[in-house]
Scaffold this motif. Structure first.
Motif, short mmCIF file in Angstrom:
data_model
loop_
_atom_site.label_atom_id
_atom_site.label_comp_id
_atom_site.label_asym_id
_atom_site.label_seq_id
_atom_site.Cartn_x
_atom_site.Cartn_y
_atom_site.Cartn_z
N TYR A 502 6.76 -4.28 1.05
CA TYR A 502 6.97 -4.93 -0.24
C TYR A 502 8.44 -4.79 -0.60
O TYR A 502 9.12 -3.88 -0.11
CB TYR A 502 6.08 -4.35 -1.35
N GLU A 503 8.88 -5.71 -1.41
CA GLU A 503 10.30 -5.72 -1.73
C GLU A 503 10.56 -4.78 -2.90
O GLU A 503 9.82 -4.80 -3.90
CB GLU A 503 10.66 -7.16 -2.13
N ALA A 504 11.57 -3.94 -2.77
CA ALA A 504 11.95 -3.06 -3.90
C ALA A 504 12.17 -3.92 -5.13
O ALA A 504 12.72 -5.03 -5.05
CB ALA A 504 13.22 -2.30 -3.55
N GLY A 505 11.71 -3.43 -6.28
CA GLY A 505 11.90 -4.18 -7.52
C GLY A 505 10.75 -5.14 -7.82
O GLY A 505 10.79 -5.85 -8.82
N THR A 506 9.72 -5.16 -6.96
CA THR A 506 8.53 -5.98 -7.25
C THR A 506 7.36 -5.03 -7.49
O THR A 506 7.45 -3.83 -7.21
CB THR A 506 8.17 -6.90 -6.07
N TRP A 507 6.23 -5.60 -7.95
CA TRP A 507 5.07 -4.76 -8.26
C TRP A 507 4.21 -4.48 -7.03
O TRP A 507 3.01 -4.25 -7.16
CB TRP A 507 4.24 -5.39 -9.38
N GLY A 508 4.77 -4.53 -5.85
CA GLY A 508 3.99 -4.16 -4.67
C GLY A 508 3.66 -5.39 -3.83
O GLY A 508 4.05 -6.51 -4.14
N VAL A 510 1.64 -8.45 -1.68
CA VAL A 510 0.63 -9.46 -2.06
C VAL A 510 -0.77 -8.98 -1.72
O VAL A 510 -1.74 -9.34 -2.38
CB VAL A 510 0.87 -10.82 -1.35
N GLU A 511 -0.88 -8.13 -0.69
CA GLU A 511 -2.20 -7.62 -0.31
C GLU A 511 -2.86 -6.89 -1.49
O GLU A 511 -4.08 -6.94 -1.65
CB GLU A 511 -2.09 -6.67 0.88
N ALA A 512 -2.04 -6.21 -2.29
CA ALA A 512 -2.60 -5.49 -3.46
C ALA A 512 -3.08 -6.49 -4.50
O ALA A 512 -4.09 -6.26 -5.18
CB ALA A 512 -1.55 -4.56 -4.04
N ASP A 513 -2.36 -7.60 -4.64
CA ASP A 513 -2.80 -8.64 -5.59
C ASP A 513 -4.15 -9.21 -5.13
O ASP A 513 -5.05 -9.43 -5.93
CB ASP A 513 -1.78 -9.78 -5.68
N ARG A 514 -4.24 -9.40 -3.80
CA ARG A 514 -5.49 -9.98 -3.28
C ARG A 514 -6.68 -9.07 -3.49
O ARG A 514 -7.81 -9.52 -3.69
CB ARG A 514 -5.33 -10.29 -1.78
N LEU A 515 -6.42 -7.75 -3.44
CA LEU A 515 -7.51 -6.78 -3.65
C LEU A 515 -8.20 -7.07 -4.99
O LEU A 515 -9.43 -7.04 -5.10
CB LEU A 515 -6.91 -5.37 -3.64
N LEU A 516 -7.41 -7.35 -6.02
CA LEU A 516 -8.00 -7.61 -7.34
C LEU A 516 -8.47 -9.05 -7.46
O LEU A 516 -9.51 -9.31 -8.08
CB LEU A 516 -7.00 -7.28 -8.45
N GLU A 517 -7.72 -9.96 -6.85
CA GLU A 517 -8.12 -11.38 -6.94
C GLU A 517 -9.51 -11.57 -6.35
O GLU A 517 -10.31 -12.36 -6.85
CB GLU A 517 -7.11 -12.26 -6.22
N ALA A 518 -9.81 -10.80 -5.32
CA ALA A 518 -11.14 -10.92 -4.70
C ALA A 518 -12.23 -10.56 -5.71
O ALA A 518 -13.38 -11.02 -5.59
CB ALA A 518 -11.22 -9.99 -3.49
N ASP A 519 -11.90 -9.77 -6.71
CA ASP A 519 -12.87 -9.41 -7.76
C ASP A 519 -12.68 -10.27 -9.01
O ASP A 519 -13.24 -9.96 -10.07
CB ASP A 519 -12.66 -7.94 -8.18
#
Ligand code: BG6
Length: 526
Positions: A502-508, A510-519
């Motif tokens: 993940y790029e420094a200065g971002t919230w982590g 995309v895989e972490a976003d997908r973890l929640l998007e799946a729910d």
């Protein structure tokens, strides 16, 4: 002081005049003692421990019979140690607004500095320490009481305690009341090593002498989770699966690994933050109300809470956790290097600097509510918070177009910085139409209280001197926390899971976003 006095030294007002908080109105000042810091030339001593001791002296909470004895491999000498501690206190004073060194408090401490140089595994070091402590008992009034603070690399915890035992320094000296040992984190590297370490400590010490520190528990706002939940009638009834849809706990840091790569390469986010700080905050969030704020009452409930956390199966480690490592990026107006470019990091390091996970707490109160935990370095800002998102109303009597700006109700406990609580709910937008939009109601510590909150280490050092173990981790809590971390360690070892970037200065990543998007959910952006 009675060790059963609990976490909230002095009830602030009538809100705490509840049987749960009985017996807490006690003035807190420590008895004379020698505070022996192992690892005295290290970073923690200068950044946290010494400023905390100076602050306690400044508030009149240390006895004049307090001595500070440094033990370390670097030979500083008494005078060198005193100089180093003075610089530490000046640097800490400089960090506070209008901060200056309280010269009176310094003068009280100054006479009691001693330094013992030597190897942690060498009995001769402890013999010399014993002589220094005897002199202090005689000349400085430390009264035979000892608080040994182990701020060394974790690899020598056991050796230090065994040598203390061999030199007879594991109990109070003649006339003394106590001899306690504070152990810094990490406590073990996994479940087995934590059990082994515990066993080794118990060969020398009784459990009630061992104070396992997690400085998050010393933070005022972490303790406030208990006050909020158990001193109020309005929150507890909705604090369950009946009203809560999901919970997010975030421990975000904007700093990178800095000069701690040597330690961090061996730890990673799981061992450094999740196994201790994050799971402690989770335990306070989900635990049942204790019958009293006694150490046993609170710690029993925390253990039960952690015990209810469902351990992930290996396939769930792959589907329900995201392990990541920061690359270079732009943060705070600066171009910052990636983890692999940091000093002391192996060029092919697989250490995670970010971890997100979905956990379940399988009990009557929380069944079916997902808990999303995340921590990371080099995220956009330093923020720790617990956010409870509530279920939607069963029926919305408005047209969908009227409620497009209506989000779910949420209660956010802001642990740091900007400490406080935010409640988010829907309100009518002023005007002829009936549009509903989410608004916030904010409580801010800074605005509500004039009192300055003590730093976490001030709180915990004083508790250890007073013999109040409430905010320290009991052996069964450590085990429970490793039980939760263990499947991640095992799965990563078996199927080497490369951390995603993940790029420094971002919230982590995309895989972490997908973890929640799946729910059907999204991470908050604090
Ligand atoms: C420490 C970790 O325990 O906590 C560090 O080892 C981390 O890596 C620190 O930066 C965070 O503490 P705080 O009080 O700044 O949130």
């Amino acid at each position: 002081m009675d060790a059963s006095a609990g976490v909230l030294g002095r009830p602030a007002d009538d809100a705490l005049a509840h049987p749960l908080f009985e017996g807490l109105g006690v003035d807190r000042a420590a008895s004379p003692a020698a505070v022996v810091i192992f690892g005295a030339s290290g970073d923690l001593t200068s950044r946290k421990l010494m400023p905390a001791l100076q602050a306690l002296a400044s508030r009149g909470q240390l006895s004049p019979g307090t001595a500070i004895v440094g033990v370390g491999r670097t030979d500083l000498g008494d005078e060198g140690f005193r100089r180093q501690m003075r610089q530490a206190v000046e640097a800490a004073g400089g960090r506070r607004p209008g901060g200056k060194v309280d010269e009176q408090a310094w003068a009280q401490l100054e006479e009691g500095f001693r330094y013992v140089a030597g190897g942690y595994d060498d009995l001769a070091t402890y013999k010399r320490l014993g002589e220094v402590l005897e002199d202090l008992d005689r000349d400085h009034g430390t009264a035979g009481n000892r608080l040994h603070y182990l701020s060394t690399p974790p690899g020598v915890f056991s050796a230090v305690v065994h040598q203390l035992g061999a030199a007879g320094l594991h109990h109070p000296a003649r006339g003394g009341q106590f001899c306690r040992v504070v152990i810094e984190k990490p406590f073990g590297r996994d479940l087995d090593s934590a059990r082994r370490l515990d066993h080794e400590l118990h060969e020398v010490l009784e459990e009630d002498q061992i104070y396992r520190i997690d400085h998050y528990l010393g933070k005022e706002t972490v303790q406030n989770v208990l006050a909020l939940r158990f001193a109020n009638t309005i929150f507890e009834p909705v604090w369950s699966r009946q009203y809560v849809d999901s919970v997010q706990i975030t421990v975000a840091e904007s700093e990178g690994v800095g000069h701690r790569a040597g330690f961090y390469e061996q730890a990673g986010a799981l061992r450094d933050i999740v196994q201790n700080h994050l799971l402690q905050v989770l335990a306070l969030t989900v635990m049942e109300p204790p019958a009293s704020m006694s150490p046993t009452g609170i710690r029993n409930e925390k253990v039960k809470a952690l015990d209810a956390v469902d351990v992930l199966e290996p396939h769930e480690v792959l589907s329900d956790t995201v392990r990541a490592q920061y690359g270079g990026g732009w943060l705070g107006g600066e171009d910052v290097p990636g983890y692999l470019e940091e000093d002391g990091v192996a060029p092919d390091s697989r250490t995670e600097t970010y971890l997100a996970m979905r956990l379940r707490v399988d009990n009557w109160r929380w069944a079916g509510v997902p808990f999303y935990l995340r921590t990371g370095k080099r995220l956009p800002k330093r923020v720790t918070e617990v956010a409870l998102e509530f279920s939607r109303v069963p029926h919305l009597p408005f047209a969908p177009t009227q409620a497009v700006q209506l989000g779910p109700n949420a209660l956010v406990l802001r642990i740091q910085p900007d400490e406080g609580i935010t409640l988010r709910f829907g309100a009518k937008v002023p005007g002829q139409a009936f549009d509903v939009r989410t608004v916030s109601m904010d409580f801010s510590y800074g605005a509500a209280f004039l009192e300055e909150a003590p730093e976490a280490y001030e709180r915990l050092l004083l508790d250890a001197l007073l013999g109040d173990p409430t905010l320290f981790i009991r052996t069964d809590e450590v085990e429970q926390a490793w039980r939760i971390a263990q499947p991640l360690l095992e799965t990563w070892a078996e199927k080497p899971v490369l951390p995603v970037p993940y790029e420094a200065g971002t919230w982590g990543p995309v895989e972490a976003d997908r973890l929640l998007e799946a729910d059907g959910r999204r991470w908050r952006q604090p």
